[in-house]
Each structure stands twice: as structure tokens, then as C-alpha cells.
Scaffold this active site. Structure first.
Site, mmCIF file in Angstrom:
data_model
loop_
_atom_site.group_PDB
_atom_site.id
_atom_site.type_symbol
_atom_site.label_atom_id
_atom_site.label_comp_id
_atom_site.label_asym_id
_atom_site.label_seq_id
_atom_site.Cartn_x
_atom_site.Cartn_y
_atom_site.Cartn_z
ATOM 1 N N ASP A 50 0.814 -1.137 -0.019
ATOM 2 C CA ASP A 50 0.048 0.040 -0.139
ATOM 3 C C ASP A 50 0.895 1.185 0.034
ATOM 4 O OD1 ASP A 50 0.809 -0.181 2.528
ATOM 5 O OD2 ASP A 50 -0.970 -0.009 3.314
ATOM 6 N N HIS A 253 22.267 3.274 -19.099
ATOM 7 C CA HIS A 253 21.228 3.488 -18.245
ATOM 8 C C HIS A 253 21.498 2.958 -16.788
ATOM 9 C CE1 HIS A 253 18.111 4.330 -21.618
ATOM 10 N NE2 HIS A 253 19.278 5.638 -21.292
ATOM 11 N N ASP A 270 25.177 11.314 -14.340
ATOM 12 C CA ASP A 270 23.948 11.992 -15.071
ATOM 13 C C ASP A 270 22.949 12.128 -14.261
ATOM 14 O OD1 ASP A 270 22.148 12.871 -16.898
ATOM 15 O OD2 ASP A 270 22.510 11.099 -18.500
ATOM 16 N N ASP A 281 19.031 18.658 -16.854
ATOM 17 C CA ASP A 281 19.668 17.272 -17.291
ATOM 18 C C ASP A 281 21.274 17.697 -17.744
ATOM 19 O OD1 ASP A 281 20.142 14.722 -18.260
ATOM 20 O OD2 ASP A 281 18.917 15.049 -20.157
ATOM 21 N N HIS A 372 24.210 6.352 -28.940
ATOM 22 C CA HIS A 372 22.914 7.306 -28.742
ATOM 23 C C HIS A 372 23.020 8.697 -29.670
ATOM 24 C CE1 HIS A 372 24.853 10.029 -25.705
ATOM 25 N NE2 HIS A 372 25.301 8.918 -25.384
ATOM 26 N N HIS A 376 18.107 16.100 -26.806
ATOM 27 C CA HIS A 376 16.684 15.682 -26.982
ATOM 28 C C HIS A 376 15.955 17.160 -26.433
ATOM 29 C CE1 HIS A 376 16.966 15.195 -22.580
ATOM 30 N NE2 HIS A 376 17.903 14.308 -22.938
ATOM 31 N N HIS A 383 12.655 14.435 -21.240
ATOM 32 C CA HIS A 383 12.509 13.933 -22.603
ATOM 33 C C HIS A 383 11.359 14.683 -23.022
ATOM 34 C CE1 HIS A 383 15.348 10.160 -22.563
ATOM 35 N NE2 HIS A 383 16.157 11.605 -22.102
ATOM 36 N N GLU A 406 24.837 16.301 -26.023
ATOM 37 C CA GLU A 406 25.429 15.242 -24.916
ATOM 38 C C GLU A 406 25.966 14.226 -25.317
ATOM 39 O OE1 GLU A 406 22.299 12.563 -22.959
ATOM 40 O OE2 GLU A 406 20.860 14.062 -23.657
ATOM 41 N N TYR A 410 31.964 5.282 -25.376
ATOM 42 C CA TYR A 410 31.888 4.351 -24.423
ATOM 43 C C TYR A 410 32.738 3.030 -24.954
ATOM 44 C CZ TYR A 410 28.044 7.418 -23.533
ATOM 45 O OH TYR A 410 27.356 8.598 -23.250
ATOM 46 N N ARG A 427 30.496 11.060 -21.058
ATOM 47 C CA ARG A 427 29.524 11.929 -21.502
ATOM 48 C C ARG A 427 29.581 13.019 -20.843
ATOM 49 N NH1 ARG A 427 25.813 8.770 -21.012
ATOM 50 N NH2 ARG A 427 24.571 9.223 -19.320
ATOM 51 N N GLU A 429 27.121 16.545 -20.771
ATOM 52 C CA GLU A 429 25.786 17.132 -21.104
ATOM 53 C C GLU A 429 25.552 18.296 -20.659
ATOM 54 O OE1 GLU A 429 22.612 14.548 -19.651
ATOM 55 O OE2 GLU A 429 21.290 15.242 -21.027
HETATM 56 N N1 GLY Z 1 19.360 11.823 -18.209
HETATM 57 C C1 GLY Z 1 18.479 11.341 -19.307
HETATM 58 C C2 GLY Z 1 19.342 11.599 -20.547
HETATM 59 O O1 GLY Z 1 20.191 12.196 -20.535
HETATM 60 O O2 GLY Z 1 18.907 11.627 -21.586
HETATM 61 MN MN MN Z 2 19.889 13.995 -21.616
HETATM 62 MN MN MN Z 3 21.197 13.389 -19.049
#
Ligand code: GLY
Ligand code: MN
Ligand code: MN
Length: 462
Positions: A50, A253, A270, A281, A372, A376, A383, A406, A410, A427, A429
């Protein structure tokens, strides 16, 4: 429940009721008097038994109403004489409110949130068919909540049953995104202030994490530094934080955040906060012991150069894909120069032509290291909403759009390269606002140059 934000400093920006009214008016003028918009709030979701997940309002609903309660529905009815903005919400109930918190109720919905009319949400199914009468189009969420989809169809069926008394039900269901998400794509001055606030706090959180990192710590100890900074400014994390050292930095991720951080490894973070729904972000990558190894240094500089090239291409008049193309060209040129890719840069930046009869198209070789895209849209959703292509062509960047930039690299032991490159995951970003004359980096508050990172980490170690 009030949406007023109070921060420790008392200066956190807010979205005014007048701006929300303008947003509704703008959407209604695009809808026209033959259409209606039905926007549903989020519900509570069970985490286990719950216990519930923390409530997060639906971004479309928040954008239009500022109303932060679950189980509500906003209906926008352009040109309706009795009122264009109708809000269904939970009724006041002192016994329940003692357990689950104060509700605005129908009176608060009108007095505090500007609804022209408000009704208990228990009356939704009874009242909606009447509200939809005489409209041709219903703009609403579809395919997000099966319960909501069934409810909308139920209202239409009720009207169908009245066909012989001359009632024509709306003949078209239209995804809310067609009009509303286009509107959300361009940020107002107030929204930019909200996002700058989220970005400033998030940048400070990264700076503290970087300065405090020591070999032997656990990834979640660094995560705690970040979350502490967000919460001190009243923010929620905008998404689950990624805090990955060494090989974990190569898992895109990775959110386990439970490994020991070792000297000689890179740490990729991140993580960012959201301010009253508006997200930041940010990703930064740095050496756990404060000094880049030669291999880490050269790959980091390459990602940084790619990121700067992409930011330089994020200007009005350029199209959506130009920052990505700029980043890929820099990365591929660098990988060829280092011997990690072989061939001609002009060829290597492109995916091979699909071969007839092949199920899975071949991908460009660089994608083993950079799998990637370069960014975005960013806004109320991390996103964020808004189309990337319009009529089949990449969208032109315009002032008021906010995007992330970003790029990354890798290298894992699965890649057929010299082991000295393995387990380097990088990365970088930033959040970038398109302005009339170029762009503004909202997340400039945390360093990214190699010398600046090393200086920050060594200053703190001293
Ligand atoms: N933190 C999600 C992305 O970088 O898209
Ligand atoms: Mn991002
Ligand atoms: Mn990110």
C-alpha cells in the site's frame, strides 16, 4: 494544495496564474469552437503493497492548470458561455484530508486555479457527454491510461445513444500533442527562468559531487551529495541519477549506483533536479582520483571538442540534426586519428546504405563507441515533447527552444581495440537555450575543461 514554491533563498521563480491563463487561451484559440480538450491529471501509483510512488503531476495538466492534485480532469471548451475552463477534482473531505493532505476542492479550483466552473470528479461521467455535445473534435491523451481511453469512448457512446434525438457525437479524437506539445516546445521567459533555476542548482550539485569524490567511496555516497543539493532547494530529481564508475560508466542507463569507486577510473554522473516540474539534465565525467590518465585525457578532450562543435551548431536557423552531425564528425575524425576506427571520415560518419532483403540495417562503425543521439528537447519532461521532424524534414531551431547537447564515447572490453582504452565511458551534457542571436548554456555553472576539473578536485583534496 498550493503550487507556490518557497525556497531557502525565497527567490525561486514561479509560473504566474496569468501565464497559465494565457496558455489555456492560446490552446483554445488554436482548437476553435468546434473542438474541446480533455486533459487528465496523473493518478497515484502503488510502489509496493500500500506504499505509493511519490506523486508527479502529468506535465500537460501541470502546464495548463498548475493544479498539483491527483485524480482531476481539466476540460477546455472554447466559446462556452457558462465558462471555458472546467475543472473536475476531488471534493473536500475533512476525514480523508486528515490522512492524505489538504485538497483545493471545487471552491479552491475556482478561487485559486482560475477554473470558470468546478465539479467533483465523481460527476465526470455524468457531465462529460453534455459538455461534448455540439463539438466535432476531442483533443485528449490516448494510449497512456487504459482507464481514461475507456472513459472517453464511454462518453462518446452515451452521445451515440442520443442520435435519434438529433445529437451527433464528436467524430474525431485527436492526440493532444498535435496542438499542445507544439505550444510547449517554445519556452516563455518565465519558463526559461524556471529552467535556469533548476540548471543552476543542478550544476552546483555536480560541482559539490566532483569536489567531494575520493577513491574508496561508494557510488551512492556521491549520489547522496547530489540528491542533498536538489532537496535543499526544494527540488525533486528530474530522473533517476546515474552514478557509474569505471566499467559502469559504459552502461548507458546504469542506476544501480552501488559499486566502490577506484583510483584510475572515470566516474560518469548524469543527474539533475526539477523545479516545480521544470527539468535540468546534466552529465559530467571526471577521474575518481582527480587526474586524467593519458587515455582518459585524450578521449575526454575529444568528447569535449565534439560537444563544443555541437553547441556551436545549436543556433536559430540550423535544423535539429545539425548539432548531432557536428558532434559525430568531430568524434569520428578523432577516433580515426587515434586508430580506434579505420577508413575515410566522410564515409565513416554515415550509416551504410540498407541492403535489400536484410532484416537489420547495418550501422556505422562509430556506433560501437557512440550509440545514442546528441540530445533531446528539455522542459517539463526531461525528454520533452515536440516533434523533431516536420513534414519529413528536420525541424528548424528557433529562439525559446531548449535542448540538451550530450555526446559521449563508451569503450568496453567487447570492442576490438587495445585494452588500454577499455572501460572508459565519457558523456558531457549541457542544457542549451536557443536565443535570437545564438544560444545560452543554462548549465555553465559546473566546469568541464580538463584543467578546471583537475584544479577543482585537487583544491578540494589539499
Ligand atoms: N538523463 C537522461 C538523458 O540524458 O537523456
Ligand atoms: Mn539528456
Ligand atoms: Mn542526462
Amino acid at each position: 494544495m498550493s503550487t507556490t514554491v518557497s525556497s531557502a533563498s525565497g527567490h525561486a521563480p514561479v509560473i504566474s496564474p496569468a501565464e497559465r491563463r494565457q496558455r489555456r487561451a492560446r490552446l483554445m484559440s488554436a482548437l476553435g469552437e468546434r473542438a474541446v480538450a480533455v486533459v487528465r491529471a496523473s493518478g497515484h501509483r502503488i510502489r509496493n503493497r500500500d506504499a505509493e510512488y511519490a506523486f508527479r503531476q502529468d506535465s500537460d495538466f501541470l502546464y495548463l492548470t498548475g493544479f498539483n492534485e491527483a485524480d482531476a480532469v481539466a476540460v477546455l471548451l472554447p466559446g462556452r458561455p457558462e465558462g471555458e475552463f472546467v475543472l473536475f477534482c476531488l471534493d473536500k473531505n475533512p476525514a480523508m484530508e486528515r490522512w492524505t493532505g489538504i485538497r483545493a476542492g471545487v471552491e479552491g479550483a475556482q478561487a485559486q486555479y482560475g477554473a470558470d466552473q468546478a465539479f467533483p470528479v465523481s460527476e465526470l461521467d455524468r457531465r462529460m457527454p453534455e459538455l461534448l455535445k455540439g463539438r466535432d473534435e476531442v483533443h485528449c491523451h490516448l494510449g497512456i491510461s487504459p482507464e481514461h481511453d475507456r472513459q472517453v469512448i464511454g462518453w462518446l457512446n452515451t452521445l451515440r445513444q442520443q442520435a435519434r434525438s438529433g445529437v451527433n457525437p464528436p467524430s474525431r479524437l485527436v492526440l493532444l500533442e498535435r496542438l499542445l506539445h507544439e505550444q510547449r516546445l517554445i519556452k516563455s521567459e518565465a519558463e526559461i527562468a524556471m529552467m535556469q533555476h533548476a540548471a543552476t542548482t543542478s550544476a552546483r550539485a555536480h560541482t559539490r559531487a566532483m569536489a567531494s569524490c575520493r577513491p574508496g567511496q561508494l557510488e551512492y555516497e556521491i549520489e547522496a551529495v547530489l540528491l542533498g543539493e536538489f532537496r535543499c532547494d526544494g527540488m525533486e530529481p528530474a530522473y533517476t541519477s546515474i552514478v557509474g564508475g569505471g566499467e559502469n560508466a559504459c552502461i548507458l542507463h546504469y542506476v544501480t549506483n552501488r559499486s566502490v569507486l577506484k583510483a584510475g577510473e572515470l566516474l560518469l554522473i548524469d543527474a539533475a533536479g526539477e523545479h516545480d516540474g521544470y527539468a535540468s539534465d546534466i552529465t559530467r565525467t571526471f577521474p575518481v582520483n582527480g587526474r586524467f590518465s593519458p587515455e582518459q585525457r585524450v578521449l575526454y578532450q575529444l568528447v569535449l571538442d565534439a560537444q563544443k562543435a555541437a553547441i556551436a551548431a545549436a543556433i536559430p536557423g540550423n535544423h535539429w540534426n545539425q548539432p548531432h552531425e557536428a558532434a559525430v564528425r568531430v568524434l569520428v575524425s578523432g577516433l580515426v586519428a587515434l586508430g580506434l576506427l579505420q577508413g575515410e571520415v566522410d564515409e565513416l560518419v554515415r550509416d551504410p546504405e540498407p541492403v535489400a532483403g536484410e532484416d537489420k540495417p547495418q550501422e556505422a562503425a562509430y556506433r560501437q563507441f557512440y550509440m545514442h543521439r546528441t540530445g533531446h528537447w528539455l522542459g517539463l519532461d526531461v525528454h520533452d515533447v515536440g516533434d523533431y521532424k516536420v513534414n519529413g524534414a528536420w525541424r528548424t531551431l528557433e529562439p525559446g527552444m531548449v535542448l540538451t547537447v550530450e555526446p559521449g564515447l563508451y569503450v568496453s572490453p567487447a570492442d576490438n581495440v587495445d585494452p588500454r582504452w577499455w572501460n572508459i565511458g565519457i558523456r558531457i551534457e549541457d542544457d542549451v537555450l536557443i536565443t535570437a542571436d545564438g544560444n545560452r548554456v543554462l548549465t555553465a555553472g559546473v566546469v568541464k575543461e580538463i584543467a578546471a576539473i583537475e584544479a577543482l578536485m585537487q583544491a578540494d583534496a589539499a
